[in-house]
Design an enzyme around this catalytic site. Structure first.
Site, PDB file in Angstrom:
ATOM      1  N   LEU A 238      30.353  38.358  40.317  1.00  0.00           N
ATOM      2  CA  LEU A 238      30.581  36.936  40.065  1.00  0.00           C
ATOM      3  C   LEU A 238      29.609  36.060  40.835  1.00  0.00           C
ATOM      4  O   LEU A 238      29.221  34.985  40.354  1.00  0.00           O
ATOM      5  CB  LEU A 238      32.022  36.578  40.446  1.00  0.00           C
ATOM      6  CG  LEU A 238      33.140  36.869  39.428  1.00  0.00           C
ATOM      7  CD1 LEU A 238      32.883  36.149  38.111  1.00  0.00           C
ATOM      8  CD2 LEU A 238      33.323  38.348  39.178  1.00  0.00           C
ATOM      9  N   ASP A 239      29.202  36.478  42.027  1.00  0.00           N
ATOM     10  CA  ASP A 239      28.279  35.691  42.831  1.00  0.00           C
ATOM     11  C   ASP A 239      26.937  35.529  42.123  1.00  0.00           C
ATOM     12  O   ASP A 239      26.428  34.421  41.958  1.00  0.00           O
ATOM     13  CB  ASP A 239      28.085  36.376  44.184  1.00  0.00           C
ATOM     14  CG  ASP A 239      28.304  35.428  45.349  1.00  0.00           C
ATOM     15  OD1 ASP A 239      28.653  34.266  45.117  1.00  0.00           O
ATOM     16  OD2 ASP A 239      28.138  35.870  46.492  1.00  0.00           O
TER      17      ASP A 239
END
Length: 658
Positions: free
Chosen positions: A399-400
């Site tokens: 997700l980062d």
């Protein structure tokens, strides 16, 4: 303001605020940003990506030499170059630490010492004698972590019987059952499955020498354990579980064990990436190679050959006056570095259609992951879409990276905007689908929050689960806000979670960067982008905290010891990356003309080198809080440039809701 050892020059007198060496601050910042832009552009690969060295600790190098010894594929030139690097990182007291300036670590020192023995260093040499004495003074090998003792067991330097048992039948536990492999974070899962194969085989290669000097009592290298904890405590439960697993080893049904080993091997092979690695990170790769070798794969088998070649690509070679040195990276970070570099250059005012940015955009678009991975175990109906950290890792997007790549792509004036729109739309859909039940986001999986894996006797090597964190959640919130989705229910839930996670000090904990400065530097811009006013009490508390922990030299720094020791929170030598993070928060909070922000900009300009870069030996990246630390060599370039750019040109504006 705080004063810390090594933090640099004294505070800048108030009369000189706004000037550096007599030059107005804005012009100084413009000059510093221009030099930083030139430096960063010169580092771009012709394919469009950026990648800085990813430095960790010497266990990567030591385990590489141990792996080659185990497989019988030693190389004299490689060994000596690795040994030079390992020697160069030794502390004066004989130990090795896990980060620059950190305390000695028993496991790291044991592995470094053994690697140097393999390279031919004599135990009587002064540096070796200091190391062995330091280890004995801390209890000897018996106090090292399980991973270190597994490496020693491969050569008979430790008894397999004295290690926690990991049965391969673990792969058969259903997904609803406690301690199934998907209860572990992806990095731990990829490591544990091959280690179940190693644990089942208990291989022992002939040891080239004894290691008596690393034991406090060589006749009794594994002292008796303390009393078993109460059966009504978690420690007691898992101690008894480990005993039961050791007993099970003697009665395990052979057909079941053979089937489990075969299926574990299939699980490993299915997750090998196109470049031969596993998950793009070193620990799963080395254990997967060992496991497959034990399962009968020849060294010239395409799977093993590709695996070994991928590990060679993790090596960074440098020339020194003493000869070549070889540093092994635990991972490589091209996607992360490229999206951050793109954002930094855009913040600094580079045109949206600049050739370097468009080339970076095309490369990032080509790295999009469009097939399901392990994350789909918990989200089976979710269509794929996102990015991973590495060159090749289609199984584990995160997700980062996905959030930051989407933000970076939106900065471009691409000749085919439909490609950007489609890729970002897929990223948004995937990110929303990966939101955990509490409204926040973990890095790789949704709802990976079971506390049981951390309690296993085996899991003493760092974080083994992937719960939501403030920094990852902030990056996703910022991306959603810039997509015009700030007012949607998913974003508002995440904002409420972030506000609730603020610590009493006004800071936020940093899971993937060191530490509260990183967390605060991520959360404040995200909250403001999502519509939280800069006068909100949470924002004002964060500003007050940053002002309080600013060093007397005008910069910010936080030592890794802030993870286990509260007294270190916000304290440390000033670094370029952490000063950049603090400035990103202050600028987002409307503090551009405040004294703290101006002094931070001055510090960046004053400490910049002539070539436009910054020096930063300190580790400001986090793999596992405290247990595994990272020096991202590009952090010292991209985050100061982001801060300078936003100081000069303002904060990027979120898109209006459609």
């Amino acid at each position: 303001m705080t004063t810390t050892a090594g933090s640099g020059s004294a505070a800048v007198p108030a009369a000189t605020l706004g000037q550096v060496h007599g030059t107005p601050l804005r012009r100084t910042a413009e000059d510093a940003a221009a030099r930083a832009v030139e430096h960063l552009l010169a580092r771009q690969d012709t394919a469009g990506w950026w990648k800085g060295d990813l430095e960790t600790n010497v266990t990567m190098d030591a385990e590489d030499l141990l792996l080659r010894e185990f497989l019988g594929v030693q190389d004299a030139k490689l060994t000596e170059a690795s040994a030079r690097w390992i020697r160069s990182r030794q502390r004066e007291d004989g130990a090795w630490s896990t980060f620059h300036g950190g305390p000695g670590d028993v496991s790291t020192t044991v592995e470094a010492y053994v690697a140097l023995r393999l390279a031919g260093d004599d135990p009587a040499d002064a540096h070796m004698a200091r190391a062995s004495a330091w280890v004995r003074g801390r209890g000897g090998v018996a106090t090292a972590r399980v991973f270190t003792r597994i490496w020693l067991a491969l050569f008979g330097w430790w008894r397999w019987e004295d290690l926690p048992e990991l049965p391969p039948e673990l792969v058969y536990l259903p997904r609803w059952f406690p301690l199934n492999i998907y209860d572990f974070g992806c990095w731990a899962r990829q490591t544990i499955v091959p280690l179940t194969v190693v644990s089942a085989h208990r291989p022992v290669r002939p040891a080239p020498f004894a290691l008596d000097e690393l034991h406090r009592d060589p006749a009794r290298p594994c002292p008796p354990r303390g009393r078993t904890a109460s059966a009504f405590t978690w420690d007691g439960v898992f101690q008894r579980l480990d005993r039961a697993l050791h007993a099970y080893r003697g009665v395990a049904l052979r057909p079941l064990r053979r089937s489990a080993l075969r299926d574990a091997g299939r699980w490993i092979v299915e997750r090998q990436e196109n470049d031969g690695c596993w998950g793009g990170i070193q620990p799963p790769a080395v254990y997967s190679v060992i496991a497959l070798r034990l399962l009968g794969y020849d060294l010239d088998h395409p799977v093993l050959r590709a695996g070994l070649e991928s590990l060679d690509r993790f090596a960074v070679w440098r020339e020194t006056p003493d000869g070549p040195v070889r540093m092994v990276e635990a991972c490589q970070s091209p996607v992360w570095d490229t999206c951050l570099a793109t954002l930094a250059l855009s913040d600094a005012g580079l045109p949206a259609d600049h050739p370097a940015l468009l080339k970076a955009g095309d490369w990032m678009l080509g790295e999009e992951i469009t097939r399901p991975g392990d994350w789909s175990v918990r989200r089976p109906g979710l269509p794929p879409g996102g990015w991973a950290f590495e060159f090749h890792n289609v199984t584990y997007p995160d997700l980062d990276d996905t959030a930051e790549v989407a933000l970076a792509l939106r900065r471009l004036r691409h000749p085919d905007p439909s490609r950007i729109d489609a890729a970002v739309a897929r990223a948004v859909r995937w990110s929303l689908g990966m939101q955990s039940r509490n409204g926040a986001w973990g890095a790789f999986d949704a709802d990976n929050t079971s506390s049981l894996p951390n309690r296993l006797p085996f899991c003493d090597f760092g974080e083994v689960i992937d719960p939501p964190s403030a920094d990852v959640t902030a990056h996703v919130v910022e991306m959603l806000a810039h997509e015009g989705r700030a007012d949607e229910p998913a974003t508002r839930r995440a904002v409420r979670w972030l506000l609730a996670e603020q610590e009493a000090s006004g800071a936020w904990f940093g899971r993937w960067g060191v530490n509260h400065i990183y967390g605060t530097g991520a959360v404040v811009p995200a909250l403001v982008a999502a519509g939280v006013p800069d006068g909100h009490p949470a924002i004002r508390r964060s500003v007050a905290w940053l002002e309080k922990v600013q060093n007397d030299d005008g910069g910010w720094g936080e030592d890794l010891r802030s993870y286990p020791e509260p007294d270190w929170v916000g304290r440390g030598a000033s670094t370029a990356s952490q000063t950049g993070w603090a400035l990103l928060a202050l600028l987002a909070a409307g503090e551009r003309d405040g004294q703290a922000a101006r002094r931070g900009v001055e510090w960046l300009a004053r400490t910049q080198r002539e070539d436009g870069s910054w020096e930063e030996p300190w580790f400001t990246g986090t793999g596992f809080p405290w247990d595994f630390s990272i020096n991202y060599h590009l952090y010292r370039q991209v985050f100061p440039l982001m801060a300078l750019g936003r100081y000069l040109h303002g904060n990027p504006e979120p898109r209006a809701a459609a």
